[in-house]
Write a protein that holds these residues in place. Structure first.
Motif, PDB file in Angstrom:
ATOM      1  N   HIS A   1     -17.044 -30.406   8.778  1.00 18.12           N
ATOM      2  CA  HIS A   1     -16.494 -31.419   7.878  1.00 18.12           C
ATOM      3  C   HIS A   1     -16.888 -32.818   8.357  1.00 18.12           C
ATOM      4  O   HIS A   1     -17.190 -33.699   7.546  1.00 18.12           O
ATOM      5  N   THR A   2     -16.887 -32.998   9.682  1.00 19.44           N
ATOM      6  CA  THR A   2     -17.318 -34.273  10.249  1.00 19.44           C
ATOM      7  C   THR A   2     -18.770 -34.562   9.866  1.00 19.44           C
ATOM      8  O   THR A   2     -19.117 -35.691   9.478  1.00 19.44           O
ATOM      9  N   LYS A   3     -19.605 -33.548   9.955  1.00 18.62           N
ATOM     10  CA  LYS A   3     -21.021 -33.697   9.627  1.00 18.62           C
ATOM     11  C   LYS A   3     -21.204 -34.102   8.160  1.00 18.62           C
ATOM     12  O   LYS A   3     -22.031 -34.959   7.831  1.00 18.62           O
ATOM     13  N   ILE A   4     -20.412 -33.497   7.281  1.00 20.53           N
ATOM     14  CA  ILE A   4     -20.512 -33.819   5.851  1.00 20.53           C
ATOM     15  C   ILE A   4     -20.050 -35.256   5.595  1.00 20.53           C
ATOM     16  O   ILE A   4     -20.676 -36.007   4.828  1.00 20.53           O
ATOM     17  N   ILE A   5     -18.962 -35.659   6.233  1.00 16.57           N
ATOM     18  CA  ILE A   5     -18.447 -37.023   6.050  1.00 16.57           C
ATOM     19  C   ILE A   5     -19.444 -38.051   6.586  1.00 16.57           C
ATOM     20  O   ILE A   5     -19.670 -39.102   5.964  1.00 16.57           O
ATOM     21  N   ILE A   6     -20.065 -37.745   7.728  1.00 18.32           N
ATOM     22  CA  ILE A   6     -21.095 -38.644   8.265  1.00 18.32           C
ATOM     23  C   ILE A   6     -22.266 -38.766   7.289  1.00 18.32           C
ATOM     24  O   ILE A   6     -22.793 -39.862   7.054  1.00 18.32           O
TER      25      ILE A   6
ATOM     26  N   SER B   1     -24.687 -34.364  -2.157  1.00 16.17           N
ATOM     27  CA  SER B   1     -23.469 -35.095  -2.486  1.00 16.17           C
ATOM     28  C   SER B   1     -22.394 -34.624  -1.518  1.00 16.17           C
ATOM     29  O   SER B   1     -22.048 -33.437  -1.492  1.00 16.17           O
ATOM     30  N   ALA B   2     -21.877 -35.529  -0.703  1.00 17.13           N
ATOM     31  CA  ALA B   2     -20.868 -35.159   0.288  1.00 17.13           C
ATOM     32  C   ALA B   2     -19.598 -34.645  -0.388  1.00 17.13           C
ATOM     33  O   ALA B   2     -18.982 -33.692   0.084  1.00 17.13           O
ATOM     34  N   SER B   3     -19.231 -35.252  -1.500  1.00 11.14           N
ATOM     35  CA  SER B   3     -18.032 -34.815  -2.223  1.00 11.14           C
ATOM     36  C   SER B   3     -18.188 -33.380  -2.703  1.00 11.14           C
ATOM     37  O   SER B   3     -17.296 -32.542  -2.527  1.00 11.14           O
ATOM     38  N   GLN B   4     -19.333 -33.082  -3.313  1.00  8.18           N
ATOM     39  CA  GLN B   4     -19.585 -31.723  -3.794  1.00  8.18           C
ATOM     40  C   GLN B   4     -19.638 -30.726  -2.649  1.00  8.18           C
ATOM     41  O   GLN B   4     -19.171 -29.590  -2.776  1.00  8.18           O
ATOM     42  N   ALA B   5     -20.196 -31.154  -1.516  1.00  4.28           N
ATOM     43  CA  ALA B   5     -20.278 -30.268  -0.352  1.00  4.28           C
ATOM     44  C   ALA B   5     -18.880 -29.905   0.145  1.00  4.28           C
ATOM     45  O   ALA B   5     -18.619 -28.752   0.513  1.00  4.28           O
ATOM     46  N   LEU B   6     -17.965 -30.857   0.153  1.00  3.44           N
ATOM     47  CA  LEU B   6     -16.597 -30.590   0.602  1.00  3.44           C
ATOM     48  C   LEU B   6     -15.885 -29.617  -0.342  1.00  3.44           C
ATOM     49  O   LEU B   6     -15.159 -28.734   0.107  1.00  3.44           O
ATOM     50  N   PHE B   7     -16.109 -29.779  -1.644  1.00  4.59           N
ATOM     51  CA  PHE B   7     -15.521 -28.842  -2.609  1.00  4.59           C
ATOM     52  C   PHE B   7     -16.151 -27.454  -2.478  1.00  4.59           C
ATOM     53  O   PHE B   7     -15.478 -26.431  -2.644  1.00  4.59           O
TER      54      PHE B   7
ATOM     55  N   GLU C   1     -21.980 -42.990   0.072  1.00  2.00           N
ATOM     56  CA  GLU C   1     -20.950 -42.377  -0.778  1.00  2.00           C
ATOM     57  C   GLU C   1     -19.549 -42.598  -0.196  1.00  2.00           C
ATOM     58  O   GLU C   1     -18.594 -42.829  -0.944  1.00  2.00           O
ATOM     59  N   PHE C   2     -19.435 -42.521   1.140  1.00  2.29           N
ATOM     60  CA  PHE C   2     -18.161 -42.715   1.816  1.00  2.29           C
ATOM     61  C   PHE C   2     -18.198 -43.961   2.696  1.00  2.29           C
ATOM     62  O   PHE C   2     -19.260 -44.463   3.048  1.00  2.29           O
ATOM     63  N   ASN C   3     -17.016 -44.407   3.054  1.00  5.57           N
ATOM     64  CA  ASN C   3     -16.879 -45.492   4.028  1.00  5.57           C
ATOM     65  C   ASN C   3     -15.756 -45.102   4.986  1.00  5.57           C
ATOM     66  O   ASN C   3     -14.588 -45.415   4.753  1.00  5.57           O
ATOM     67  N   VAL C   4     -16.113 -44.391   6.048  1.00  2.42           N
ATOM     68  CA  VAL C   4     -15.130 -43.852   6.992  1.00  2.42           C
ATOM     69  C   VAL C   4     -15.445 -44.371   8.391  1.00  2.42           C
ATOM     70  O   VAL C   4     -16.550 -44.178   8.897  1.00  2.42           O
TER      71      VAL C   4
ATOM     72  N   ILE D   1     -10.985 -37.607  -0.874  1.00  3.79           N
ATOM     73  CA  ILE D   1     -12.264 -38.181  -1.285  1.00  3.79           C
ATOM     74  C   ILE D   1     -12.071 -39.543  -1.940  1.00  3.79           C
ATOM     75  O   ILE D   1     -12.810 -40.499  -1.660  1.00  3.79           O
ATOM     76  N   ASN D   2     -11.051 -39.673  -2.800  1.00  3.92           N
ATOM     77  CA  ASN D   2     -10.777 -40.964  -3.431  1.00  3.92           C
ATOM     78  C   ASN D   2     -10.429 -42.017  -2.389  1.00  3.92           C
ATOM     79  O   ASN D   2     -10.731 -43.206  -2.562  1.00  3.92           O
ATOM     80  N   GLY D   3      -9.802 -41.574  -1.303  1.00  2.00           N
ATOM     81  CA  GLY D   3      -9.398 -42.521  -0.264  1.00  2.00           C
ATOM     82  C   GLY D   3     -10.536 -42.965   0.640  1.00  2.00           C
ATOM     83  O   GLY D   3     -10.463 -44.059   1.231  1.00  2.00           O
ATOM     84  N   ILE D   4     -11.605 -42.162   0.739  1.00  5.47           N
ATOM     85  CA  ILE D   4     -12.684 -42.525   1.671  1.00  5.47           C
ATOM     86  C   ILE D   4     -13.967 -42.933   0.954  1.00  5.47           C
ATOM     87  O   ILE D   4     -14.976 -43.246   1.601  1.00  5.47           O
ATOM     88  N   LYS D   5     -13.941 -42.964  -0.381  1.00 10.44           N
ATOM     89  CA  LYS D   5     -15.120 -43.394  -1.125  1.00 10.44           C
ATOM     90  C   LYS D   5     -15.430 -44.866  -0.834  1.00 10.44           C
ATOM     91  O   LYS D   5     -14.519 -45.688  -0.696  1.00 10.44           O
ATOM     92  N   ALA D   6     -16.707 -45.173  -0.780  1.00  9.33           N
ATOM     93  CA  ALA D   6     -17.136 -46.555  -0.575  1.00  9.33           C
ATOM     94  C   ALA D   6     -16.767 -47.370  -1.807  1.00  9.33           C
ATOM     95  O   ALA D   6     -16.987 -46.942  -2.944  1.00  9.33           O
ATOM     96  N   LYS D   7     -16.193 -48.530  -1.578  1.00 10.05           N
ATOM     97  CA  LYS D   7     -15.746 -49.382  -2.695  1.00 10.05           C
ATOM     98  C   LYS D   7     -16.900 -50.233  -3.202  1.00 10.05           C
ATOM     99  O   LYS D   7     -17.767 -50.625  -2.462  1.00 10.05           O
TER     100      LYS D   7
END
Length: 219
Positions: free
Chosen positions: A147-152, A97-103, A159-162, A213-219
């Motif tokens: 952090h870039t690697k986690i977001i990718i 989970s990218a979100s959990q990894a960032l936390f 999970e994300f849309n960046v 995270i709320n801002g980059i989550k996939a809608k």
């Protein structure tokens, strides 16, 4: 002059290698002894004599490896910094989970600073200009990269849309670092903060991360 045989040359190489390994081992022992002293008593209150006594060697032996205590202090921080980044990079390599990894990265940062708070990292940042600041830049870049690697990974899992993971990672890392100086209502001469303020900084970093995270989550 006697010509060296292949055997002599090989023996010379082995002796040189053994000497190098011995020097590396001694340097590591010195750094381990310094780390123990620094984390227990504080870096500024530790003397070279005390470290030499712990190792049962002369102070001159320490100066063979380090020109002064500040150089040793920097080397200690570089040593533990590598362990710090290894822990963070494990999270970036094994993302479920990218979100959990960032936390989790924030938790690793909290544990690291709590464990090594007596190393007077921020005091050293104020005192030295070139050597350690260059290491700080490298460290910031490594944090941005992981952090870039986690977001990718979050993008790839849906999970994300960046659109620009590196740009978002850079903004997140820089904003989180800025809270270290923005949250405290005052900073002492040694740039240190107390435990209560440190907990508040970590809490604010997690709040900031939630917004990201709320801002980059996939809608």
């Amino acid at each position: 002059m006697k010509k060296l045989t292949n055997f002599d040359l090989e023996t010379k190489k082995v002796k040189k290698l053994m000497h190098t390994e011995s020097k590396d081992e001694m340097r590591d022992k010195i750094l381990d002894a310094a780390l123990k002293r620094f984390t227990h008593y504080g870096a500024s209150k530790t003397t070279m004599n005390e470290i030499a006594d712990d190792l049962h060697c002369s102070k001159a032996s320490l100066y063979y490896y380090f020109p002064d205590k500040k150089a040793m202090h920097i080397a200690v921080l570089q040593k533990i910094g590598e362990a710090y980044f290894r822990d963070m990079e494990k999270e970036a390599e094994n993302v479920t989970s990218a979100s959990q990894a960032l936390f989790k990265i924030v938790d690793i940062r909290k544990l690291f600073i709590s464990k090594f708070c007596r190393l007077e990292i921020f005091q050293l940042l104020k005192d030295v200009k070139n050597t350690f600041l260059e290491e700080k830049k490298k460290g910031m870049q490594r944090e941005i990269e992981l952090h870039t690697k986690i977001i990718i990974a979050g993008n790839e899992s849906g999970e994300f849309n960046v659109e620009n993971p590196k740009q978002v990672a850079e903004l997140l890392v820089q904003a989180s670092a800025g809270l270290r100086f923005a949250v405290p209502d005052h900073v002492t001469d040694d740039m240190d903060i107390d435990d209560e303020m440190f907990e508040l900084v970590i809490e604010k970093q997690k709040q900031l991360l939630t917004v990201f995270i709320n801002g980059i989550k996939a809608k």
